[in-house]
Motif scaffolding. Structure first.
Motif, PDB file in Angstrom:
ATOM      1  N   ARG A 184       0.828  -1.199   0.000  1.00 40.90           N
ATOM      2  CA  ARG A 184       0.000   0.000   0.000  1.00 40.90           C
ATOM      3  C   ARG A 184       0.868   1.257   0.000  1.00 40.90           C
ATOM      4  N   PRO A 185       1.252   1.747  -1.186  1.00 41.91           N
ATOM      5  CA  PRO A 185       2.086   2.950  -1.234  1.00 41.91           C
ATOM      6  C   PRO A 185       1.405   4.191  -0.679  1.00 41.91           C
ATOM      7  N   ASP A 186       0.071   4.155  -0.528  1.00 43.92           N
ATOM      8  CA  ASP A 186      -0.659   5.295   0.036  1.00 43.92           C
ATOM      9  C   ASP A 186      -0.599   5.338   1.552  1.00 43.92           C
ATOM     10  N   VAL A 187      -0.143   4.266   2.177  1.00 41.58           N
ATOM     11  CA  VAL A 187      -0.108   4.175   3.648  1.00 41.58           C
ATOM     12  C   VAL A 187       1.273   4.570   4.160  1.00 41.58           C
ATOM     13  N   ASN A 188       1.296   5.504   5.099  1.00 37.17           N
ATOM     14  CA  ASN A 188       2.548   5.931   5.730  1.00 37.17           C
ATOM     15  C   ASN A 188       2.557   5.733   7.235  1.00 37.17           C
ATOM     16  N   ALA A 189       1.428   5.321   7.818  1.00 36.08           N
ATOM     17  CA  ALA A 189       1.348   5.121   9.264  1.00 36.08           C
ATOM     18  C   ALA A 189       0.377   3.989   9.561  1.00 36.08           C
ATOM     19  N   ILE A 190       0.706   3.197  10.573  1.00 34.20           N
ATOM     20  CA  ILE A 190      -0.098   2.029  10.960  1.00 34.20           C
ATOM     21  C   ILE A 190      -0.216   1.996  12.474  1.00 34.20           C
ATOM     22  N   ALA A 191      -1.433   1.690  12.958  1.00 35.88           N
ATOM     23  CA  ALA A 191      -1.642   1.488  14.392  1.00 35.88           C
ATOM     24  C   ALA A 191      -2.403   0.185  14.600  1.00 35.88           C
ATOM     25  N   HIS A 192      -1.871  -0.647  15.464  1.00 27.56           N
ATOM     26  CA  HIS A 192      -2.524  -1.900  15.851  1.00 27.56           C
ATOM     27  C   HIS A 192      -2.979  -1.737  17.292  1.00 27.56           C
ATOM     28  N   MET A 193      -4.248  -2.077  17.561  1.00 30.19           N
ATOM     29  CA  MET A 193      -4.799  -1.854  18.890  1.00 30.19           C
ATOM     30  C   MET A 193      -5.606  -3.048  19.382  1.00 30.19           C
ATOM     31  N   HIS A 194      -5.727  -3.121  20.720  1.00 28.38           N
ATOM     32  CA  HIS A 194      -6.537  -4.139  21.381  1.00 28.38           C
ATOM     33  C   HIS A 194      -7.680  -3.446  22.134  1.00 28.38           C
ATOM     34  N   SER A 195      -8.305  -2.469  21.502  1.00 25.81           N
ATOM     35  CA  SER A 195      -9.352  -1.692  22.149  1.00 25.81           C
ATOM     36  C   SER A 195     -10.571  -2.576  22.453  1.00 25.81           C
ATOM     37  N   PRO A 196     -11.314  -2.276  23.533  1.00 25.66           N
ATOM     38  CA  PRO A 196     -12.345  -3.199  24.019  1.00 25.66           C
ATOM     39  C   PRO A 196     -13.443  -3.546  23.018  1.00 25.66           C
ATOM     40  N   TYR A 197     -14.078  -2.550  22.403  1.00 30.72           N
ATOM     41  CA  TYR A 197     -15.212  -2.861  21.531  1.00 30.72           C
ATOM     42  C   TYR A 197     -14.777  -3.477  20.212  1.00 30.72           C
ATOM     43  N   ALA A 198     -13.743  -2.941  19.592  1.00 26.09           N
ATOM     44  CA  ALA A 198     -13.260  -3.535  18.339  1.00 26.09           C
ATOM     45  C   ALA A 198     -12.803  -4.973  18.564  1.00 26.09           C
ATOM     46  N   THR A 199     -12.129  -5.208  19.685  1.00 25.16           N
ATOM     47  CA  THR A 199     -11.661  -6.563  19.981  1.00 25.16           C
ATOM     48  C   THR A 199     -12.830  -7.489  20.296  1.00 25.16           C
ATOM     49  N   THR A 200     -13.851  -6.958  20.956  1.00 24.24           N
ATOM     50  CA  THR A 200     -15.046  -7.761  21.228  1.00 24.24           C
ATOM     51  C   THR A 200     -15.697  -8.227  19.934  1.00 24.24           C
TER      52      THR A 200
END
Length: 220
Positions: free
Chosen positions: A86-102
């Motif tokens: 993905r040449p358009d992507v310059n930043a990435i965040a990986h998270m274990h947030s409660p609702y998304a993880t649920t």
């Protein structure tokens, strides 16, 4: 931004994600593209102990080789593979947030229950199948799940968001957790009405100039 500023931006973003409850302790990881390399948060370091000098630098063409006092996150592989694809992507965040993880533990895509899903490029945020963390198989699933999207859920694991800058990526991290919460609570209350694909794709076009405002320098 020069490399020193980008390292500081990663530290600031990691601490902000913990403050917002999107990560805690050493959970999750972040990165920024810098030329033909990626700056990736180190493995096992809580955000409150993170400093710019601890960020690992990995060549995009490499297979885990790094410069830095500590090894990069065990998830370094999907960071590199996302940047490669993905040449358009310059930043990435990986998270274990409660609702998304649920929602990820339910192995369900997030449908278009709210127009803010357009912030992720389409009418769903996909949930990819489970694979152990740090593996090539997980990386393959992540790259496929991010096709024409800027967010993806990882089954029984967490979520990833992407962007042109760290500021944009952090904005998407907040919006993904809010969207997951709305979907979860709506499903508890009844059967949420899903907006049409056509409506969402019209909103995707409108969102190209919506959200956080970044200067041309920040976007370069």
């Amino acid at each position: 931004m020069n490399e020193r500023d980008e390292r500081a931006a990663i530290v600031d973003a990691a601490r902000e994600m913990e403050r917002l409850g999107l990560n805690h302790g050493s959970a999750g990881n972040l990165s920024l593209r810098i030329g033909e390399a990626a700056l990736v948060t180190p493995s096992g370091v809580p955000s409150r102990e993170l400093s710019p000098g601890l960020i690992a630098r990995l060549p995009l063409a490499g297979e885990g080789a790094f410069d830095g006092p500590l090894p990069p996150s065990s998830e370094w592989r999907f960071h590199l593979d996302i940047y490669r694809s993905r040449p358009d992507v310059n930043a990435i965040a990986h998270m274990h947030s409660p609702y998304a993880t649920t929602i990820a533990t339910l192995r369900r895509d997030i449908p278009a229950v709210h127009y803010m899903i357009a912030a992720f490029g389409g009418p769903t945020v996909r949930c990819v199948d489970y694979a152990p963390y740090g593996t090539a198989e997980l990386s393959r699933l992540v790259v496929a799940g991010l096709a024409d999207r800027d967010g993806v859920l990882l089954a029984n694991h967490g979520a990833i968001v992407t962007g042109a800058t760290m500021r944009r990526t952090l904005w998407r991290a907040v919006e993904l957790e809010a969207l997951a919460q709305v979907f979860y609570l709506g499903a508890l209350a009844g059967e949420p009405v899903v907006l049409s694909d056509d409506e969402i794709m019209r909103t995707v076009e409108r969102f190209k100039t919506y959200g956080t405002r970044e200067s041309s320098k920040e976007l370069s």
